[in-house]
Design a protein around this motif. Structure first.
Motif, PDB file in Angstrom:
ATOM      1  N   ILE A 241       0.923  -1.031  -0.073  1.00 41.01           N
ATOM      2  CA  ILE A 241       0.061   0.012   0.159  1.00 41.01           C
ATOM      3  C   ILE A 241       0.812   1.293  -0.049  1.00 41.01           C
ATOM      4  CG2 ILE A 241      -2.018   1.354   1.144  1.00 41.01           C
ATOM      5  CD1 ILE A 241      -2.786  -1.226   2.568  1.00 41.01           C
ATOM      6  N   LYS A 242       0.916   1.982  -1.242  1.00 41.77           N
ATOM      7  CA  LYS A 242       1.777   2.998  -1.557  1.00 41.77           C
ATOM      8  C   LYS A 242       1.493   4.458  -0.597  1.00 41.77           C
ATOM      9  CE  LYS A 242       4.042   1.130  -5.509  1.00 41.77           C
ATOM     10  NZ  LYS A 242       4.311  -0.062  -4.661  1.00 41.77           N
ATOM     11  N   ILE A 243       1.643   4.593   0.526  1.00 39.03           N
ATOM     12  CA  ILE A 243       1.182   5.744   1.362  1.00 39.03           C
ATOM     13  C   ILE A 243       2.421   6.180   2.334  1.00 39.03           C
ATOM     14  CG2 ILE A 243      -1.282   5.620   1.223  1.00 39.03           C
ATOM     15  CD1 ILE A 243      -1.424   4.293   3.660  1.00 39.03           C
ATOM     16  N   ARG A 244       2.791   7.469   2.297  1.00 40.71           N
ATOM     17  CA  ARG A 244       4.179   7.659   3.147  1.00 40.71           C
ATOM     18  C   ARG A 244       4.050   7.232   4.541  1.00 40.71           C
ATOM     19  NH1 ARG A 244       5.037  13.766   1.606  1.00 40.71           N
ATOM     20  NH2 ARG A 244       4.910  13.809   3.763  1.00 40.71           N
ATOM     21  N   CYS A 245       2.726   7.219   5.117  1.00 40.85           N
ATOM     22  CA  CYS A 245       2.746   6.685   6.649  1.00 40.85           C
ATOM     23  C   CYS A 245       3.226   5.389   6.940  1.00 40.85           C
ATOM     24  CB  CYS A 245       1.514   7.150   7.242  1.00 40.85           C
ATOM     25  SG  CYS A 245       0.236   5.857   6.416  1.00 40.85           S
TER      26      CYS A 245
ATOM     27  N   ILE B 278       2.721   3.434  14.293  1.00 39.55           N
ATOM     28  CA  ILE B 278       1.013   3.072  14.597  1.00 39.55           C
ATOM     29  C   ILE B 278       0.579   4.262  14.542  1.00 39.55           C
ATOM     30  CG2 ILE B 278      -0.568   2.032  15.933  1.00 39.55           C
ATOM     31  CD1 ILE B 278       1.010  -0.048  14.467  1.00 39.55           C
ATOM     32  N   LYS B 279       0.999   5.302  15.619  1.00 45.67           N
ATOM     33  CA  LYS B 279       0.224   6.388  15.749  1.00 45.67           C
ATOM     34  C   LYS B 279       0.126   7.241  14.581  1.00 45.67           C
ATOM     35  CE  LYS B 279       0.489  10.318  18.983  1.00 45.67           C
ATOM     36  NZ  LYS B 279       1.018  11.054  20.047  1.00 45.67           N
ATOM     37  N   SER B 280       0.984   7.545  13.883  1.00 46.69           N
ATOM     38  CA  SER B 280       0.905   8.346  12.779  1.00 46.69           C
ATOM     39  C   SER B 280       0.341   7.797  11.528  1.00 46.69           C
ATOM     40  CB  SER B 280       2.177   8.585  12.074  1.00 46.69           C
ATOM     41  OG  SER B 280       3.036   7.464  11.650  1.00 46.69           O
ATOM     42  N   SER B 281       0.132   6.316  11.348  1.00 51.58           N
ATOM     43  CA  SER B 281      -0.589   5.689  10.551  1.00 51.58           C
ATOM     44  C   SER B 281      -2.086   5.843  10.746  1.00 51.58           C
ATOM     45  CB  SER B 281      -0.204   4.203  10.490  1.00 51.58           C
ATOM     46  OG  SER B 281       1.078   4.002  10.156  1.00 51.58           O
ATOM     47  N   LEU B 282      -2.489   5.640  12.153  1.00 44.77           N
ATOM     48  CA  LEU B 282      -3.786   5.983  12.480  1.00 44.77           C
ATOM     49  C   LEU B 282      -4.141   7.304  12.216  1.00 44.77           C
ATOM     50  CD1 LEU B 282      -3.936   3.720  15.662  1.00 44.77           C
ATOM     51  CD2 LEU B 282      -4.816   3.112  13.602  1.00 44.77           C
TER      52      LEU B 282
ATOM     53  N   ALA C 118      -7.496   5.633   1.810  1.00 44.70           N
ATOM     54  CA  ALA C 118      -6.269   4.800   2.263  1.00 44.70           C
ATOM     55  C   ALA C 118      -6.688   3.524   3.326  1.00 44.70           C
ATOM     56  CB  ALA C 118      -5.372   5.843   3.047  1.00 44.70           C
ATOM     57  N   ARG C 119      -7.604   4.105   4.066  1.00 43.84           N
ATOM     58  CA  ARG C 119      -8.394   3.263   4.976  1.00 43.84           C
ATOM     59  C   ARG C 119      -9.010   1.812   4.360  1.00 43.84           C
ATOM     60  NH1 ARG C 119     -11.443   6.611   7.812  1.00 43.84           N
ATOM     61  NH2 ARG C 119     -13.283   6.041   6.849  1.00 43.84           N
TER      62      ARG C 119
END
Length: 122
Positions: A33-37, A44-48, A57-58
């Motif tokens: 999944i090509k997302i910067r987070c 985990i925190k920044s991704s959430l 993205a979700r």
């Protein structure tokens, strides 16, 4: 409305991300999944934080979670957008008659602009 048909019912986004990180690791998750987070200083925190704000993205993360755990995949959402169909080969253009070709090639004179389309003016 009941959630009995939703395979993600009762599973938090944090649990989904944590399980995917344990299964794939950050590097593989960032590749899938090509997302910067997931690729740049992942946590985990920044991704959430990002996934809660960004629906597309979700949805990708939830889809990967469902595929990984072999759970039923969601049915495609119906929208008002037209459904794409297979492209058809364009048909050959109809041959123009000799009369149309002649009318198109001769310049219009005496106020007879587009007379081959509209007919002759009185």
């Amino acid at each position: 409305m009941t959630q009995s048909n939703n395979p993600l019912h009762g599973i938090t986004l944090e649990a989904i991300v944590t399980q995917l990180v344990e299964h794939y690791g950050w590097e593989e998750l960032g590749t899938r999944i090509k997302i910067r987070c997931f690729t740049e200083d992942p946590s985990i925190k920044s991704s959430l934080r990002f996934l809660r704000k960004t629906d597309w993205a979700r949805e990708k993360v939830e889809y990967l979670y469902l595929k990984t755990n072999k759970l039923p995949l969601p049915v495609a959402k119906s929208s008002n957008a037209p459904v794409k169909t297979a492209a058809k080969k364009p048909s050959k253009p109809a041959q123009k008659s000799a009369q149309t070709n002649a009318a198109a090639s001769t310049p219009a004179t005496d106020g007879q602009i587009n007379s081959h389309i509209w007919g002759k003016r009185d």
